[in-house]
Design a protein around this motif. Structure first.
Motif, PDB file in Angstrom:
ATOM      1  N   ALA A 127       0.836  -1.212   0.000  1.00 47.13           N
ATOM      2  CA  ALA A 127       0.000   0.000   0.000  1.00 47.13           C
ATOM      3  C   ALA A 127       0.867   1.257   0.000  1.00 47.13           C
ATOM      4  O   ALA A 127       0.404   2.333  -0.377  1.00 47.13           O
ATOM      5  CB  ALA A 127      -0.926  -0.002   1.218  1.00 47.13           C
ATOM      6  N   ASP A 185      -2.661   2.561  -4.434  1.00 43.50           N
ATOM      7  CA  ASP A 185      -3.763   1.592  -4.496  1.00 43.50           C
ATOM      8  C   ASP A 185      -3.583   0.543  -5.595  1.00 43.50           C
ATOM      9  O   ASP A 185      -3.894  -0.629  -5.395  1.00 43.50           O
ATOM     10  CB  ASP A 185      -5.124   2.299  -4.568  1.00 43.50           C
ATOM     11  N   PHE A 220      -7.882  -1.570  -1.737  1.00 45.59           N
ATOM     12  CA  PHE A 220      -7.257  -0.399  -1.106  1.00 45.59           C
ATOM     13  C   PHE A 220      -8.321   0.575  -0.620  1.00 45.59           C
ATOM     14  O   PHE A 220      -8.264   1.076   0.505  1.00 45.59           O
ATOM     15  CB  PHE A 220      -6.302   0.287  -2.099  1.00 45.59           C
ATOM     16  N   SER A 238      -8.789   1.727   3.141  1.00 47.75           N
ATOM     17  CA  SER A 238      -8.505   3.139   3.355  1.00 47.75           C
ATOM     18  C   SER A 238      -9.702   3.836   4.007  1.00 47.75           C
ATOM     19  O   SER A 238      -9.545   4.639   4.936  1.00 47.75           O
ATOM     20  CB  SER A 238      -8.177   3.761   1.999  1.00 47.75           C
ATOM     21  N   SER A 278     -10.190   3.169  -8.766  1.00 47.87           N
ATOM     22  CA  SER A 278     -10.077   3.894  -7.501  1.00 47.87           C
ATOM     23  C   SER A 278     -11.069   5.055  -7.446  1.00 47.87           C
ATOM     24  O   SER A 278     -11.347   5.706  -8.434  1.00 47.87           O
ATOM     25  CB  SER A 278      -8.661   4.419  -7.291  1.00 47.87           C
TER      26      SER A 278
END
Ligand code: HEM
Length: 238
Positions: free
Chosen positions: A37, A41, A140, A144, A233
């Motif tokens: 990480a 991502d 991710f 996150s 993302s």
């Protein structure tokens, strides 16, 4: 005559060995994967996808992680309930380490259950509802978003510290109990090395956790690649 489960030689040895392989090995690999990480991502999602593409993954998880974890945790709780800590009467370092070993074990039982339900299955009410399993392209973003919640991040940091200590001191106890280190001096050196390992695993693990909320985690940016955004993302719906 009372029979103590913890005195059962074979089960006790099995308990020690499952702590080292596969659970200890798994933790090293897990922290290594999480550290990806640091590079953003796309890098982390790719790592998760590669794990999901491993053939026979479900069987490997059941026999390599979940069953050993279940046995190690349940037997650990039995040992803890039968043990008599004497740190308060003597206060020697090793007695305190003994107490920490059991306390971290009991905490980890609850933490790991929470963690698997939270990230793998998305089943903790009020937290994310998308499982990482089957959604590698959002891995991710899922983690996150969870780590933006302060108490969740603090809980994971405690989980990392507890695991790092439990595993590193577990290595020391294993080495002594299996007769690998015998003399007093050798035991002192091994204990110091174990404490060093606990610190190293804590730094790597905590930095990986921060990498989900800040590029490169707590490390200088020079140590990381320029993060590349993955195609998906920002598109996660919770
Ligand atoms: C930085 C902190 C951590 C992060 C970001 C993290 C992330 C994750 C993620 C995303 C999964 C789901 C993997 C998947 O479904 O493919 C997972 C599973 C798991 N984690 Fe962690 N984890 C962290 C700390 C820990 C700690 C401290 C432990 C303690 C040993 C732990 C043990 C596990 C276990 C046993 C699983 C289930 C393995 C599996 O699904 O095959 N994790 N973790």
């Amino acid at each position: 005559m009372t029979i103590h489960f913890s005195n059962t030689f074979l089960l006790r040895k099995l308990h020690q060995i499952t702590g080292i392989v596969p659970l200890g090995v798994f933790f090293f690999v897990h922290m290594f994967t999480n550290s990806k990480a640091m590079n953003g991502d796309a890098s982390f999602n790719k790592a998760v996808k590669e794990i999901h593409d491993i053939p026979y993954l479900l069987l490997i998880e059941i026999f390599g992680i979940f069953l050993p974890l279940l046995f190690h945790s349940i037997y650990g709780v039995i040992i803890s309930s039968e043990s008599k800590p004497n740190a308060l009467s003597y206060g020697y370092g090793r007695n305190w380490f003994y107490v920490f070993q059991r306390a971290t074990g009991i905490f980890l039982f609850v933490f790991i259950l929470f963690h698997i339900l939270n990230l793998r299955f998305g089943l903790i009410p009020g937290l994310n509802s998308i499982p990482v399993a089957g959604n590698a392209d959002q891995a991710f973003a899922i983690v996150s978003r969870e780590f933006q919640i302060t108490w969740v991040l603090v809980l994971y940091i405690l989980g990392i510290l507890a695991t790092a200590w439990h595993l590193a001191y577990g290595f020391f106890l294993f080495a002594v109990d299996w007769g690998i280190v015998i003399g007093e001096k050798a035991q002192k050196v091994t204990l110091t090395a174990s404490i060093g390992l606990a610190l190293l695993l804590s730094v790597v693990g905590i930095n990986a956790a921060f990498a989900f909320v800040r590029p490169c985690g707590l490390m200088p940016k020079a140590l990381c690649e320029e993060p590349k955004k993955s195609a998906t993302s920002g598109g996660v719906k919770f």
